[in-house]
Design an enzyme around this catalytic site. Sequence first.
Site, PDB file in Angstrom:
ATOM      1  N   TYR A   1     -11.100   0.702  10.442  1.00  0.00           N
ATOM      2  CA  TYR A   1     -12.284   1.174   9.700  1.00  0.00           C
ATOM      3  C   TYR A   1     -12.607   0.267   8.514  1.00  0.00           C
ATOM      4  O   TYR A   1     -13.553   0.520   7.792  1.00  0.00           O
ATOM      5  CB  TYR A   1     -12.123   2.630   9.233  1.00  0.00           C
ATOM      6  CG  TYR A   1     -10.835   2.920   8.490  1.00  0.00           C
ATOM      7  CD1 TYR A   1     -10.676   2.588   7.151  1.00  0.00           C
ATOM      8  CD2 TYR A   1      -9.767   3.534   9.144  1.00  0.00           C
ATOM      9  CE1 TYR A   1      -9.497   2.850   6.490  1.00  0.00           C
ATOM     10  CE2 TYR A   1      -8.584   3.804   8.488  1.00  0.00           C
ATOM     11  CZ  TYR A   1      -8.455   3.459   7.152  1.00  0.00           C
ATOM     12  OH  TYR A   1      -7.273   3.719   6.502  1.00  0.00           O
ATOM     13  N   LYS A   2     -11.803  -0.785   8.304  1.00  0.00           N
ATOM     14  CA  LYS A   2     -12.081  -1.726   7.212  1.00  0.00           C
ATOM     15  C   LYS A   2     -12.989  -2.833   7.764  1.00  0.00           C
ATOM     16  O   LYS A   2     -14.164  -2.591   7.993  1.00  0.00           O
ATOM     17  CB  LYS A   2     -10.762  -2.221   6.624  1.00  0.00           C
ATOM     18  CG  LYS A   2     -10.039  -1.060   5.907  1.00  0.00           C
ATOM     19  CD  LYS A   2      -8.656  -1.356   5.409  1.00  0.00           C
ATOM     20  CE  LYS A   2      -8.120  -0.115   4.661  1.00  0.00           C
ATOM     21  NZ  LYS A   2      -6.697  -0.180   4.381  1.00  0.00           N
TER      22      LYS A   2
ATOM     23  N   PHE B   1       0.844  -1.184   0.000  1.00  0.00           N
ATOM     24  CA  PHE B   1       0.000   0.000   0.000  1.00  0.00           C
ATOM     25  C   PHE B   1       0.895   1.254   0.000  1.00  0.00           C
ATOM     26  O   PHE B   1       1.919   1.281   0.674  1.00  0.00           O
ATOM     27  CB  PHE B   1      -0.879  -0.050   1.253  1.00  0.00           C
ATOM     28  CG  PHE B   1      -1.979   0.967   1.286  1.00  0.00           C
ATOM     29  CD1 PHE B   1      -3.167   0.754   0.611  1.00  0.00           C
ATOM     30  CD2 PHE B   1      -1.815   2.147   2.003  1.00  0.00           C
ATOM     31  CE1 PHE B   1      -4.184   1.695   0.650  1.00  0.00           C
ATOM     32  CE2 PHE B   1      -2.836   3.095   2.046  1.00  0.00           C
ATOM     33  CZ  PHE B   1      -4.021   2.868   1.371  1.00  0.00           C
TER      34      PHE B   1
ATOM     35  N   ASP C   1       1.788  -5.360   8.445  1.00  0.00           N
ATOM     36  CA  ASP C   1       0.619  -4.502   8.276  1.00  0.00           C
ATOM     37  C   ASP C   1      -0.588  -5.420   8.096  1.00  0.00           C
ATOM     38  O   ASP C   1      -0.643  -6.207   7.139  1.00  0.00           O
ATOM     39  CB  ASP C   1       0.826  -3.604   7.046  1.00  0.00           C
ATOM     40  CG  ASP C   1      -0.339  -2.639   6.858  1.00  0.00           C
ATOM     41  OD1 ASP C   1      -1.481  -3.001   7.192  1.00  0.00           O
ATOM     42  OD2 ASP C   1      -0.095  -1.532   6.350  1.00  0.00           O
TER      43      ASP C   1
ATOM     44  N   ARG D   1     -12.125  -3.968  -7.269  1.00  0.00           N
ATOM     45  CA  ARG D   1     -12.003  -4.847  -6.100  1.00  0.00           C
ATOM     46  C   ARG D   1     -13.393  -5.141  -5.574  1.00  0.00           C
ATOM     47  O   ARG D   1     -14.177  -4.235  -5.310  1.00  0.00           O
ATOM     48  CB  ARG D   1     -11.216  -4.160  -4.988  1.00  0.00           C
ATOM     49  CG  ARG D   1      -9.740  -4.070  -5.202  1.00  0.00           C
ATOM     50  CD  ARG D   1      -9.005  -3.692  -3.920  1.00  0.00           C
ATOM     51  NE  ARG D   1      -9.632  -2.575  -3.203  1.00  0.00           N
ATOM     52  CZ  ARG D   1      -9.122  -2.032  -2.103  1.00  0.00           C
ATOM     53  NH1 ARG D   1      -8.014  -2.513  -1.574  1.00  0.00           N
ATOM     54  NH2 ARG D   1      -9.730  -1.029  -1.504  1.00  0.00           N
TER      55      ARG D   1
HETATM   56  C1  LIG Z   1      -5.933   0.980   4.305  1.00  0.00           C
HETATM   57  C2  LIG Z   1      -4.470   0.779   4.477  1.00  0.00           C
HETATM   58  C3  LIG Z   1      -3.669   1.746   5.119  1.00  0.00           C
HETATM   59  C4  LIG Z   1      -4.283   3.028   5.563  1.00  0.00           C
HETATM   60  O1  LIG Z   1      -3.500   3.791   6.423  1.00  0.00           O
HETATM   61  P1  LIG Z   1      -4.125   5.065   7.107  1.00  0.00           P
HETATM   62  O2  LIG Z   1      -3.051   5.636   7.912  1.00  0.00           O
HETATM   63  O3  LIG Z   1      -5.330   4.615   7.893  1.00  0.00           O
HETATM   64  O4  LIG Z   1      -4.597   5.981   6.028  1.00  0.00           O
HETATM   65  C5  LIG Z   1      -2.330   1.454   5.317  1.00  0.00           C
HETATM   66  N1  LIG Z   1      -1.791   0.274   4.873  1.00  0.00           N
HETATM   67  C6  LIG Z   1      -2.535  -0.650   4.238  1.00  0.00           C
HETATM   68  C7  LIG Z   1      -1.917  -1.930   3.785  1.00  0.00           C
HETATM   69  C8  LIG Z   1      -3.889  -0.420   4.008  1.00  0.00           C
HETATM   70  O5  LIG Z   1      -4.619  -1.324   3.353  1.00  0.00           O
END
Ligand SMILES: *Cc1c(COP(=O)(O)O)cnc(C)c1O
Length: 442
Positions: A243-244, A141, A218, A392
Amino acid sequence: MSAVEAETSGNTTDALSQRARDLDAADPLADYRNLFVGTDTDLSYLDGNSLGRPLKRTVTDISSFIQDSWGGRLIRGWDEEWLELPQAIGDQLGRAVLGAAPGQTVIADSTTVVLYKLIRAALAAVTDPARTEIVLDTDNFPTDRYLVEGIAREEGLTLRWIDADPASGVSVDQVRAAAGPATAVVVLSHVAYRSGFLADLPAITAAVHDAGALMVWDLCHSAGSVEIALDDADVDFAAGCTYKYLNGGPGSPAFAYVNTRHLGGLRQPIWGWMGRKDAFEMGPGYEAAPGVRGFLSGTPAIFGMLAMRGTLDLIEEVGMAAVRKKSRLLTAFALELYEAWLAPAGVQLSTPRDPELRGSHVTIDHPAFREMTATLWGQDVIPDFRAPQGIRIGLSPLSTSFSELYRGVAAIRELLGGPESGATPLPGAAGGFDNIGDVPLN
Ligand SMILES: *Cc1c(COP(=O)(O)O)cnc(C)c1O
């Protein structure tokens, strides 16, 4: 099209729609979906991996919090409960979702900031001056890649990139090849945000330890969708979103896991008053609070924590094994619909077919998808688009039904110009629509 073709495809559609109803009828978690806001409409929500739906309970939880706790207790609320929530909810998350014993998980900040703190803390723990590299992969990401680049610049370290296949992900062998005597820390995602590939967390963690390095995972796309056993795998550090799949609401705070082994004396770089021993003494100089509390920095975000608690309670009730089982059935049904309708229309699958190798979303690719996503949203079919040409299909197990998934993929087929759509097929989109997927449901 010939009468035979039309009849065959009509039968396929009937069979698949019946199959969706059968899968819903056999789903032991089906009723849980009614606990979520908005599930009594025909909207097909296929993006719970990006922003989970709220529970109906959250409406009352938050409003009574405003009325009674915030409005009633006012500043006294900090002493009575709120200050302890990052650890209390962290422990619940550890127990319900992460396979983590108490005292190792806190809720704080955003994933980006938590990852920064953890990676810097991990680097501070590496004493061997020959370890000058951070290993990461090209398909992680963006925020993960950017912040590791920033840390490398800050600390004068070198990045070693694993070239990840965008349709799958990072393998144990790739990690073995990349990690060695020069490696300080390895940072990877458990479930790849693009392909949904599920990395082998225990084997990769062991390989990183064999190389003498520390592992930071992560868990954004795996927390609440796949079973995780951080303590068993002896993971060093982990971070993830709430939040996911955990439905904490837009911008709800992240979580940080720090293995007990590292809790004595490790330093994170953002020294704030909430991470200090005896915060309210407001004394001179920073002295980290003992344990995982030392990983806090500023005032905790209470609203998002209260919102995620509803989902954590639900997960504790049903167990992650049941959640994962439904997730596998949902992604398998998505593949079945893909094989029947979308593969013949020239759509590529960019998610592993082996259910052991995928999380809870399925990614499909087609040049028409960028434009099509807006049309789908206009029709209340909500997947998301990932450049350059991926849709997705996110399948949040507790809040998604098989019929909802069916409706969503049927809308995609319709827009691609399948034989029953009446639309002009896209170039290369014509083909036999009569092959019901032979993907086994797992
Ligand atoms: C959604 C996501 C993030 C989001 O990070 P935020 O700090 O909440 O914006 C980070 N890493 C991965 C792999 C994600 O899927």
